[in-house]
Design a protein around this motif. Structure first.
Motif, short mmCIF file in Angstrom:
data_model
loop_
_atom_site.label_atom_id
_atom_site.label_comp_id
_atom_site.label_asym_id
_atom_site.label_seq_id
_atom_site.Cartn_x
_atom_site.Cartn_y
_atom_site.Cartn_z
N MET A 120 50.97 78.45 52.17
CA MET A 120 51.78 77.14 52.31
C MET A 120 51.38 76.45 51.09
N LEU A 121 52.55 75.96 50.35
CA LEU A 121 52.09 75.04 49.10
C LEU A 121 52.56 73.38 49.44
N VAL A 122 51.67 72.64 49.04
CA VAL A 122 51.77 71.37 49.33
C VAL A 122 52.26 70.44 47.84
N TYR A 123 53.12 70.11 47.83
CA TYR A 123 53.62 69.39 46.49
C TYR A 123 53.32 67.94 46.50
N TYR A 124 52.85 67.32 45.61
CA TYR A 124 52.06 65.82 45.62
C TYR A 124 52.67 65.35 44.26
N ASP A 125 52.39 63.90 44.38
CA ASP A 125 52.75 62.97 43.22
C ASP A 125 51.32 62.99 42.38
N ALA A 126 51.22 63.55 41.30
CA ALA A 126 50.08 63.75 40.38
C ALA A 126 49.43 62.59 40.26
N ALA A 127 49.94 61.43 39.89
CA ALA A 127 49.60 59.94 39.94
C ALA A 127 49.07 59.36 40.92
N THR A 128 49.50 59.59 42.08
CA THR A 128 48.88 58.89 43.44
C THR A 128 48.25 59.90 44.35
N GLY A 129 48.58 61.20 44.31
CA GLY A 129 47.82 62.41 45.07
C GLY A 129 48.71 62.46 46.51
N ALA A 130 49.86 61.39 46.47
CA ALA A 130 50.62 61.49 47.86
C ALA A 130 51.50 62.61 47.85
N PRO A 131 51.34 63.49 48.95
CA PRO A 131 52.12 64.67 49.16
C PRO A 131 53.58 64.32 49.30
N THR A 132 54.47 65.11 48.52
CA THR A 132 55.94 64.72 48.85
C THR A 132 56.69 65.84 49.83
N TYR A 133 56.11 67.04 49.60
CA TYR A 133 56.69 68.24 50.60
C TYR A 133 55.74 69.34 50.80
N SER A 134 56.07 69.89 51.57
CA SER A 134 55.61 71.32 51.45
C SER A 134 56.44 72.49 51.67
N ILE A 135 56.22 73.80 51.28
CA ILE A 135 57.04 74.86 51.26
C ILE A 135 56.15 76.01 51.32
N SER A 136 57.01 76.89 52.20
CA SER A 136 55.99 78.48 52.31
C SER A 136 56.65 79.33 51.16
N LEU A 137 55.66 79.23 50.39
CA LEU A 137 55.83 80.18 49.07
C LEU A 137 54.42 80.90 48.69
N PRO A 138 54.40 81.89 48.08
CA PRO A 138 53.20 82.31 47.63
C PRO A 138 53.07 81.82 46.16
N ALA A 139 51.82 81.10 45.91
CA ALA A 139 51.27 80.65 44.71
C ALA A 139 52.02 81.01 43.16
N ASP A 140 52.23 82.43 43.39
CA ASP A 140 52.56 82.82 42.04
C ASP A 140 54.13 82.68 41.94
N GLN A 141 54.96 82.22 43.18
CA GLN A 141 56.32 81.89 43.07
C GLN A 141 56.70 80.31 43.20
N ALA A 142 55.48 79.63 42.78
CA ALA A 142 55.49 78.31 43.18
C ALA A 142 56.77 77.72 42.01
N LEU A 143 57.20 76.37 42.71
CA LEU A 143 58.07 75.74 41.92
C LEU A 143 57.69 74.84 40.83
N PRO A 144 58.19 74.14 39.98
CA PRO A 144 57.62 73.41 38.95
C PRO A 144 56.82 71.91 39.67
N GLY A 145 55.87 71.42 39.30
CA GLY A 145 55.19 70.43 39.82
C GLY A 145 53.77 70.56 40.23
N ALA A 146 53.18 69.46 40.59
CA ALA A 146 51.78 69.23 41.13
C ALA A 146 51.73 70.05 42.67
N PHE A 147 50.75 70.86 42.81
CA PHE A 147 50.61 71.44 44.06
C PHE A 147 49.45 72.14 44.44
N ILE A 148 49.13 72.02 45.71
CA ILE A 148 48.01 72.92 46.11
C ILE A 148 48.19 73.74 47.28
N GLU A 149 47.57 74.89 47.54
CA GLU A 149 47.84 75.87 48.51
C GLU A 149 46.82 75.26 49.63
#
Length: 183
Positions: A1-30
């Motif tokens: 599961m990937l959690v996307y977040y605001d790189a400036a604040t660290g606030a998570p914006t949404y999560s999505i079930s994707l493998p890391a190699d298919q990640a959408l653009p933006g800051a995320f963690i697995e």
């Protein structure tokens, strides 16, 4: 599961079930398990961590008082001792309006000194001025319990907040409640 977040604040914006190699653009963690309420978390040093909202709660409690203070200042003058002066003026107004027969103009300085000093400035006659003060007292008296109720409710909501969004919602609710008190 990937959690996307605001790189400036660290606030998570949404999560999505994707493998890391298919990640959408933006800051995320697995992460393996995504909490139901991401607003209580921040991304710090590449990890999803619970965010302590105690500082935000303390600041919001102070903000609630300032919001109510600003609301009140739209209707009263902020000068040391002004509340006492308003009370004296109201007492004089009620006494003047209840007097029968009406006080003579020469008695105003002795019996109603505030009325004597402001007649001709704030209103043209002592009667008009007394009516004005009595009406202003009723308006502010009517608003006082409602503003105190709104402030107490906001502080209760802030104290019970579980997330930063809950804190923000409580302050927004206070602003809305106060705005609805006046036409």
């Amino acid at each position: 599961m990937l959690v996307y977040y605001d790189a400036a604040t660290g606030a998570p914006t949404y999560s999505i079930s994707l493998p890391a190699d298919q990640a959408l653009p933006g800051a995320f963690i697995e992460v393996e398990n995504v909490p139901a309420d991401l607003s209580a978390f921040r991304v710090e040093s590449g990890a999803l961590v619970e965010h302590d909202i105690s500082a935000a709660v303390a600041a919001a409690l102070r903000s609630a008082d300032r919001i109510v203070e600003d609301f009140r200042l739209a209707y009263i003058t902020e000068i040391a001792g002004q509340g006492t002066v308003y009370r004296w003026k109201y007492d004089e107004a009620v006494a003047y309006l209840a007097a029968d027969p009406a006080p003579l103009p020469e008695d105003l300085p002795t019996l109603y000194p505030h009325l004597a000093e402001e007649t001709g400035i704030t209103a043209q006659t002592p009667y008009q001025l007394a009516q004005l003060w009595a009406n202003l007292h009723q308006i502010t008296w009517h608003l006082s319990p409602k503003t105190e109720g709104a402030r107490a409710l906001a502080k209760d909501r802030i104290g019970a907040a579980q997330t930063l969004q809950d804190v923000a919602d409580a302050l927004d609710g206070l602003r809305t409640d106060l705005a609805e008190l006046v036409p």
